[in-house]
Design a protein around this motif. Structure first.
Motif, PDB file in Angstrom:
ATOM      1  N   PHE A  49      94.533  29.569  30.230  1.00  0.00           N
ATOM      2  CA  PHE A  49      93.963  30.898  30.035  1.00  0.00           C
ATOM      3  C   PHE A  49      94.308  31.431  28.645  1.00  0.00           C
ATOM      4  N   THR A  50      93.426  32.274  28.121  1.00  0.00           N
ATOM      5  CA  THR A  50      93.625  32.936  26.839  1.00  0.00           C
ATOM      6  C   THR A  50      93.916  34.414  27.091  1.00  0.00           C
ATOM      7  N   ARG A  51      94.958  34.908  26.466  1.00  0.00           N
ATOM      8  CA  ARG A  51      95.306  36.320  26.578  1.00  0.00           C
ATOM      9  C   ARG A  51      94.257  37.141  25.835  1.00  0.00           C
ATOM     10  N   GLU A  52      93.725  38.167  26.505  1.00  0.00           N
ATOM     11  CA  GLU A  52      92.676  38.988  25.901  1.00  0.00           C
ATOM     12  C   GLU A  52      93.160  40.371  25.500  1.00  0.00           C
ATOM     13  N   GLY A  53      94.124  40.910  26.197  1.00  0.00           N
ATOM     14  CA  GLY A  53      94.599  42.224  25.808  1.00  0.00           C
ATOM     15  C   GLY A  53      95.402  42.918  26.882  1.00  0.00           C
ATOM     16  N   VAL A  54      95.906  44.095  26.515  1.00  0.00           N
ATOM     17  CA  VAL A  54      96.709  44.908  27.414  1.00  0.00           C
ATOM     18  C   VAL A  54      95.818  45.982  28.039  1.00  0.00           C
ATOM     19  N   LEU A  55      95.951  46.150  29.336  1.00  0.00           N
ATOM     20  CA  LEU A  55      95.257  47.188  30.084  1.00  0.00           C
ATOM     21  C   LEU A  55      96.291  48.266  30.404  1.00  0.00           C
ATOM     22  N   ARG A  56      96.176  49.388  29.731  1.00  0.00           N
ATOM     23  CA  ARG A  56      97.199  50.429  29.873  1.00  0.00           C
ATOM     24  C   ARG A  56      97.081  51.135  31.220  1.00  0.00           C
ATOM     25  N   SER A  57      98.233  51.332  31.862  1.00  0.00           N
ATOM     26  CA  SER A  57      98.334  52.069  33.131  1.00  0.00           C
ATOM     27  C   SER A  57      97.270  51.624  34.131  1.00  0.00           C
ATOM     28  N   ILE A  58      97.191  50.345  34.401  1.00  0.00           N
ATOM     29  CA  ILE A  58      96.141  49.785  35.255  1.00  0.00           C
ATOM     30  C   ILE A  58      96.525  49.711  36.726  1.00  0.00           C
ATOM     31  N   VAL A  59      97.830  49.629  37.019  1.00  0.00           N
ATOM     32  CA  VAL A  59      98.237  49.470  38.416  1.00  0.00           C
ATOM     33  C   VAL A  59      99.404  50.404  38.734  1.00  0.00           C
ATOM     34  N   PHE A  60      99.350  50.978  39.940  1.00  0.00           N
ATOM     35  CA  PHE A  60     100.424  51.840  40.405  1.00  0.00           C
ATOM     36  C   PHE A  60     101.273  51.043  41.383  1.00  0.00           C
ATOM     37  N   ARG A  61     102.550  50.874  41.048  1.00  0.00           N
ATOM     38  CA  ARG A  61     103.488  50.146  41.896  1.00  0.00           C
ATOM     39  C   ARG A  61     104.863  50.757  41.750  1.00  0.00           C
ATOM     40  N   ASP A  62     105.551  50.904  42.870  1.00  0.00           N
ATOM     41  CA  ASP A  62     106.935  51.362  42.888  1.00  0.00           C
ATOM     42  C   ASP A  62     107.123  52.685  42.148  1.00  0.00           C
ATOM     43  N   GLY A  63     106.201  53.619  42.386  1.00  0.00           N
ATOM     44  CA  GLY A  63     106.356  54.969  41.870  1.00  0.00           C
ATOM     45  C   GLY A  63     105.918  55.211  40.443  1.00  0.00           C
ATOM     46  N   GLN A  64     105.335  54.202  39.791  1.00  0.00           N
ATOM     47  CA  GLN A  64     104.890  54.444  38.418  1.00  0.00           C
ATOM     48  C   GLN A  64     103.679  53.592  38.056  1.00  0.00           C
ATOM     49  N   TRP A  65     102.934  54.080  37.080  1.00  0.00           N
ATOM     50  CA  TRP A  65     101.805  53.336  36.535  1.00  0.00           C
ATOM     51  C   TRP A  65     102.327  52.279  35.577  1.00  0.00           C
ATOM     52  N   ARG A  66     101.735  51.100  35.654  1.00  0.00           N
ATOM     53  CA  ARG A  66     102.205  49.969  34.855  1.00  0.00           C
ATOM     54  C   ARG A  66     101.057  49.347  34.081  1.00  0.00           C
ATOM     55  N   ASP A  67     101.385  48.848  32.899  1.00  0.00           N
ATOM     56  CA  ASP A  67     100.400  48.152  32.074  1.00  0.00           C
ATOM     57  C   ASP A  67     100.184  46.748  32.623  1.00  0.00           C
ATOM     58  N   GLY A  68      98.999  46.233  32.370  1.00  0.00           N
ATOM     59  CA  GLY A  68      98.670  44.874  32.748  1.00  0.00           C
ATOM     60  C   GLY A  68      98.239  44.080  31.526  1.00  0.00           C
ATOM     61  N   VAL A  69      98.163  42.780  31.683  1.00  0.00           N
ATOM     62  CA  VAL A  69      97.682  41.895  30.628  1.00  0.00           C
ATOM     63  C   VAL A  69      96.518  41.109  31.207  1.00  0.00           C
ATOM     64  N   SER A  70      95.414  41.086  30.468  1.00  0.00           N
ATOM     65  CA  SER A  70      94.200  40.421  30.902  1.00  0.00           C
ATOM     66  C   SER A  70      94.080  39.045  30.244  1.00  0.00           C
ATOM     67  N   TYR A  71      93.663  38.060  31.041  1.00  0.00           N
ATOM     68  CA  TYR A  71      93.476  36.686  30.587  1.00  0.00           C
ATOM     69  C   TYR A  71      92.111  36.192  31.057  1.00  0.00           C
ATOM     70  N   SER A  72      91.589  35.179  30.376  1.00  0.00           N
ATOM     71  CA  SER A  72      90.377  34.518  30.849  1.00  0.00           C
ATOM     72  C   SER A  72      90.383  33.055  30.442  1.00  0.00           C
ATOM     73  N   VAL A  73      89.559  32.296  31.152  1.00  0.00           N
ATOM     74  CA  VAL A  73      89.273  30.914  30.793  1.00  0.00           C
ATOM     75  C   VAL A  73      87.768  30.748  30.964  1.00  0.00           C
ATOM     76  N   LEU A  74      87.145  30.048  30.024  1.00  0.00           N
ATOM     77  CA  LEU A  74      85.717  29.818  30.061  1.00  0.00           C
ATOM     78  C   LEU A  74      85.429  28.376  30.460  1.00  0.00           C
ATOM     79  N   ARG A  75      84.259  28.170  31.024  1.00  0.00           N
ATOM     80  CA  ARG A  75      83.866  26.839  31.468  1.00  0.00           C
ATOM     81  C   ARG A  75      84.032  25.809  30.349  1.00  0.00           C
ATOM     82  N   ASP A  76      83.661  26.178  29.132  1.00  0.00           N
ATOM     83  CA  ASP A  76      83.765  25.238  28.005  1.00  0.00           C
ATOM     84  C   ASP A  76      85.212  24.918  27.621  1.00  0.00           C
ATOM     85  N   ASP A  77      86.172  25.712  28.116  1.00  0.00           N
ATOM     86  CA  ASP A  77      87.590  25.475  27.821  1.00  0.00           C
ATOM     87  C   ASP A  77      88.194  24.381  28.695  1.00  0.00           C
ATOM     88  N   VAL A  78      87.493  23.987  29.780  1.00  0.00           N
ATOM     89  CA  VAL A  78      88.068  23.141  30.812  1.00  0.00           C
ATOM     90  C   VAL A  78      87.271  21.844  30.937  1.00  0.00           C
TER      91      VAL A  78
END
Length: 174
Positions: free
Chosen positions: A142-171
């Motif tokens: 997978f290739t890292r694409e970017g940070v998703l700010r405050s995307i998920v709420f867990r354990d009492g706080q909003w947390r940032d996430g990191v987005s990844y993808s893989v394309l058919r041509d990569d595999v």
């Protein structure tokens, strides 16, 4: 290092107690997957309906030999009027982590989805603090694409996430 070859297989009825533990036991999920207690019957109902394999997504067990270690899952993300991609994730039992199982399971799921569906893109995301999963995704191609700010709420706080993808041509499917 794994204890044997990692394989993916459909969920069987005797796997349901393990899946239900992920919804009812904070210790079974690890630090990044506990979102509070959830309906423990949801896996059993979906399994009775379609074996956890549907047109809009599914789940497969991650196993070595006959030892179930967790599951991989995918869901359809509509990206346009006539297009979609998959978003995939993984949940392993704590004793299965740190052994290369997650990387291999994610590689197998990517190959499976590209071999059996027409999508050109598969996405995955994880919390920004989940460095082990970020490494596993990168090792899985997978290739890292970017940070998703405050995307998920867990354990009492909003947390940032990191987005990844893989394309058919990569595999390589061969």
């Amino acid at each position: 290092m794994t204890d044997g070859p990692v394989i993916l297989r459909p969920v069987r009825e005797d796997d349901l107690p393990m899946l239900e533990r992920f919804l009812t036991d904070p210790e079974a999920t690890g630090p990044f997957q506990w979102f509070g207690w959830s309906d423990p019957g949801r896996f059993r109902r979906r399994w009775a309906e379609n074996g956890l394999l549907g047109d809009d997504g599914g789940q497969l067990m991650v196993v070595t030999d006959t030892d179930p270690l967790g599951f991989v899952a995918w869901r359809k993300i509509v990206t346009g009027p006539a297009s979609y991609c998959w978003n995939m994730g993984i949940q392993l039992a704590p004793h299965a982590c740190g052994r290369g199982v997650g990387t291999r399971a994610q590689q197998l799921l990517v190959r499976y989805l590209f071999a059996h569906t027409p999508v050109v893109r598969i996405e995955a995301d994880t919390e920004a603090e989940n460095i082990a999963e970020q490494r596993a995704l990168e090792k899985a191609g997978f290739t890292r694409e970017g940070v998703l700010r405050s995307i998920v709420f867990r354990d009492g706080q909003w947390r940032d996430g990191v987005s990844y993808s893989v394309l058919r041509d990569d595999v390589s499917l061969s």
